[in-house]
Scaffold this motif. Structure first.
Motif, mmCIF file in Angstrom:
data_model
loop_
_atom_site.group_PDB
_atom_site.id
_atom_site.type_symbol
_atom_site.label_atom_id
_atom_site.label_comp_id
_atom_site.label_asym_id
_atom_site.label_seq_id
_atom_site.Cartn_x
_atom_site.Cartn_y
_atom_site.Cartn_z
ATOM 1 N N HIS A 157 0.593 -1.069 0.292
ATOM 2 C CA HIS A 157 0.028 0.001 -0.150
ATOM 3 C C HIS A 157 0.648 1.527 -0.214
ATOM 4 O O HIS A 157 0.577 2.584 -0.189
ATOM 5 C CB HIS A 157 -1.154 -0.023 1.659
ATOM 6 C CG HIS A 157 -2.014 -1.248 1.254
ATOM 7 N ND1 HIS A 157 -3.305 -1.283 0.506
ATOM 8 C CD2 HIS A 157 -1.998 -2.220 1.924
ATOM 9 C CE1 HIS A 157 -3.945 -1.923 0.221
ATOM 10 N NE2 HIS A 157 -3.273 -3.105 1.841
ATOM 11 N N ARG A 158 2.360 1.220 -0.400
ATOM 12 C CA ARG A 158 3.355 2.316 -0.567
ATOM 13 C C ARG A 158 3.127 3.051 0.889
ATOM 14 O O ARG A 158 2.988 4.200 0.296
ATOM 15 C CB ARG A 158 2.619 2.979 -1.370
ATOM 16 C CG ARG A 158 2.728 2.513 -2.884
ATOM 17 C CD ARG A 158 2.870 2.535 -4.217
ATOM 18 N NE ARG A 158 2.366 1.468 -5.133
ATOM 19 C CZ ARG A 158 3.323 2.555 -6.255
ATOM 20 N NH1 ARG A 158 4.372 2.627 -6.319
ATOM 21 N NH2 ARG A 158 3.254 1.456 -7.161
ATOM 22 N N THR A 159 3.212 2.473 1.854
ATOM 23 C CA THR A 159 2.659 3.179 3.682
ATOM 24 C C THR A 159 4.748 2.333 4.119
ATOM 25 O O THR A 159 5.036 2.354 3.489
ATOM 26 C CB THR A 159 2.281 3.003 3.988
ATOM 27 O OG1 THR A 159 2.516 1.271 4.376
ATOM 28 C CG2 THR A 159 0.918 3.318 3.531
ATOM 29 N N SER A 160 4.760 3.589 4.978
ATOM 30 C CA SER A 160 6.254 3.077 5.733
ATOM 31 C C SER A 160 6.124 3.675 6.382
ATOM 32 O O SER A 160 5.570 4.690 7.917
ATOM 33 C CB SER A 160 7.142 4.684 4.579
ATOM 34 O OG SER A 160 8.462 4.462 5.677
ATOM 35 N N LEU A 161 6.775 3.057 7.623
ATOM 36 C CA LEU A 161 7.165 3.207 9.276
ATOM 37 C C LEU A 161 8.312 3.843 9.592
ATOM 38 O O LEU A 161 8.993 4.412 10.180
ATOM 39 C CB LEU A 161 7.220 1.988 9.968
ATOM 40 C CG LEU A 161 6.097 0.983 10.046
ATOM 41 C CD1 LEU A 161 6.094 -0.091 11.072
ATOM 42 C CD2 LEU A 161 4.843 2.498 10.404
ATOM 43 N N GLY A 162 8.978 3.997 7.991
ATOM 44 C CA GLY A 162 10.766 4.785 8.286
ATOM 45 C C GLY A 162 11.858 3.598 8.624
ATOM 46 O O GLY A 162 11.749 2.725 8.472
ATOM 47 N N GLY A 163 12.951 4.238 8.252
ATOM 48 C CA GLY A 163 13.768 3.531 8.720
ATOM 49 C C GLY A 163 14.195 2.640 7.547
ATOM 50 O O GLY A 163 13.747 3.160 6.011
ATOM 51 N N ILE A 164 14.624 1.318 7.642
ATOM 52 C CA ILE A 164 14.744 0.702 6.548
ATOM 53 C C ILE A 164 13.453 0.174 5.555
ATOM 54 O O ILE A 164 13.668 -0.078 3.893
ATOM 55 C CB ILE A 164 15.264 -0.764 6.514
ATOM 56 C CG1 ILE A 164 15.877 -1.659 5.592
ATOM 57 C CG2 ILE A 164 14.003 -1.488 7.505
ATOM 58 C CD1 ILE A 164 17.365 -0.795 5.718
ATOM 59 N N ASN A 165 12.473 1.117 5.992
ATOM 60 C CA ASN A 165 11.042 0.400 4.913
ATOM 61 C C ASN A 165 11.788 1.670 3.409
ATOM 62 O O ASN A 165 10.707 1.505 2.490
ATOM 63 C CB ASN A 165 9.279 0.760 5.981
ATOM 64 C CG ASN A 165 9.632 0.241 6.592
ATOM 65 O OD1 ASN A 165 10.685 -0.963 7.087
ATOM 66 N ND2 ASN A 165 9.173 0.182 7.532
ATOM 67 N N ILE A 166 11.959 2.747 3.635
ATOM 68 C CA ILE A 166 12.069 3.530 2.972
ATOM 69 C C ILE A 166 12.836 3.245 1.795
ATOM 70 O O ILE A 166 12.812 3.489 0.910
ATOM 71 C CB ILE A 166 11.988 5.376 3.409
ATOM 72 C CG1 ILE A 166 11.168 5.736 4.713
ATOM 73 C CG2 ILE A 166 12.823 6.247 2.488
ATOM 74 C CD1 ILE A 166 11.587 7.031 5.292
ATOM 75 N N LEU A 167 13.908 3.098 2.284
ATOM 76 C CA LEU A 167 15.351 1.913 1.104
ATOM 77 C C LEU A 167 14.050 1.185 0.570
ATOM 78 O O LEU A 167 14.342 1.326 -0.653
ATOM 79 C CB LEU A 167 15.764 1.712 1.946
ATOM 80 C CG LEU A 167 17.098 0.975 1.204
ATOM 81 C CD1 LEU A 167 17.471 2.107 0.170
ATOM 82 C CD2 LEU A 167 18.471 0.059 1.737
ATOM 83 N N ALA A 168 13.657 0.259 1.476
ATOM 84 C CA ALA A 168 13.192 -1.239 0.261
ATOM 85 C C ALA A 168 12.055 -0.048 -0.466
ATOM 86 O O ALA A 168 11.369 -0.895 -1.554
ATOM 87 C CB ALA A 168 12.144 -1.582 1.517
#
Length: 39
Positions: free
Chosen positions: A16-27
């Protein structure tokens, strides 16, 4: 069991193209840039 639930939750976030920050942004960046699947 816990690891599977965390992995499933992360997969839902990526789809759903959301993020919690950190490595998720990179992924998410790599998924959009290179077309890699989140799963």
């Amino acid at each position: 069991m816990g690891g599977s639930l965390i992995g499933l939750g992360m997969r839902v976030l990526f789809r759903h193209r959301t993020s919690l920050g950190g490595i998720n942004i990179l992924a998410l960046f790599l998924q959009q840039r290179h077309g890699w699947r989140a799963g």
